[in-house]
Design a protein around this motif. Sequence first.
Motif: not given
Length: 588
Positions: A26-41
């Motif tokens: 969803l967030i990438p579809m808004l035109g963003s570049d996801v740099e880091r995903v922290d599944e624990r936090e």
Amino acid sequence: MVTIHYDKLVKILGREVSFEELAHNLIPMLGSDVERVDEREMVIETEFFPNRPDLYSVEGVARALKGFLGIEKGIPEYHVRRSDVEARVEENVLDARPCLAVAVVRGVEFEDERDLEHLMEFQEHLHWVIGRDRKKAAIGIHDFESIEPPLRYFLADPNDRSWAFEPLDHPGEEMTPADVLRRHEKGRQYAHLVSGGAPILADEEGVISFPPVINSERTRVTQDTTDLLIDVTGTDWRSVLDALHVIVCNLAERGAEVFTVEILGAYERTTPTMELDVWDVPVSEARKLLGIDLSGEQLEELLERARHEAILVPEGERELREYPLPDVYHIEADWREIPPILYEEDVVRVFVGPWRTNVLHEWDLIEDAGIMYNYDRFEPTVPDFYTPSRADRGREFINVVRDTLARMKFVEVNSLTLISPEENYRKMRLEPDGRAVKLANPIQREYTIVRTWILPSLMRFLADNKHRPYPQRVFELGEVIEQDENAETGAKDRWKLALAIAGPGVGFSEIKSVAEALLRELGVTGWEITERKHRSFINGRCAAVLVDGQELGFFGEIHPEVLTEFDLEVPVVGGEFDVAALRTAAGW
């Protein structure tokens, strides 16, 4: 970088969405570049384009996702009420920092420290993206309960002790504006924006802000704060109002109430204005640009999901008398009526909210429709025409240069074309020459100009690789850009070759032999090497390569002061050549 906490986003969305779906779809579809995903936090760090400052906070992302997911459509209702707060602007500030816009926001809830940190982070993003590092606009956020209206905005003598105050992060330490510029870290950082006097925003009790530098400790926002006063000062009205609208609308998205403030004195206006822009999008133009067979009703639906107010107006109907949400938004004061529709075809009339500062053309709205349509739904097609091609001669020559240096045991590096003025000039012992192209919307404060030469980039590379064994032999082929008033775009780009050798015992003779070998291999003849002066090199150990009086490039031993600036402990030799001049001299 925008930090999004999953629990905060889901709460504003009002719908449970999986963390994985948000982060990877969803967030990438808004035109963003996801740099880091922290599944624990449960934290997502992402970057949005600078043309969408409204997405630089979790509230703005939530507003956009509500439309993308179909949770809400159309323009949100952010009711704005009048307050009894007044701010008086004095004439003496008009030649320094003339623009002032103020709003009161009530009912803000900081559930934990993250909410407060997020607001401050959002403020700094807007300082860069809209305010140009506070030059065009600077935002002050205050605890409204600590303020005694009315407000006064004026230019003060920086040394006048009657306007001394305790700046943020220095409680108990009273300073005049001049003291702040000398002693406070923010004062030293932004002193260059203050000249001829100190802009002061004060209430009945004294200074609340010294824009664009620092606020007063007295009005510090804490986790217990519920009501805010937001001031924006600057030199450009559009930037000032854009910054105010973006921040108050994003706070309103989480349920806060917005109140206007009357600006009096040197000029009169009510802020925030909450003005809507009006655009007409031809349905045929949307079909053509998106490459899909959209009906007028579908385009209207997509633009509603993009959080605009959209009304389909079929061909033949030229008047639209209804205006959306008249008790919430209003058109510009100098408009006497809604603008007429000029297209002789089906159009969608679109009313754009004040937080969307990037809509400058109908194509921006068509892009919004494409995002809501979902890029994954677009079907790629092969063009129905044949275009035979051959290698570009200029690129062929660049590849020959690249292969030649590789055979000489040089390693190619690729660095960013963006650089800081510090590295492009000062660290290389040069003064700014006005040739550098400055970025209008820098994402990071380290990269604010386009490089005018490549050698500083190689010096940075060598500094970052001191832990690697010596000698190090590196080169880069890349573009540089310089301002050029004769060029159609106001700037020209050129290809340059830079090379450097670092290690114990390297000297002028080594880089000279490399330069001569390169010229021979490229087939250049009739060159001569003459002494050249360049502040980045040791005097007497720098030379230029000339062919028929034209300089192809220069090389030499890097000056010890430059080595110190880059924290290098071994000698470095280097050089830089103009690729187009080399190509001409080689007969390509």
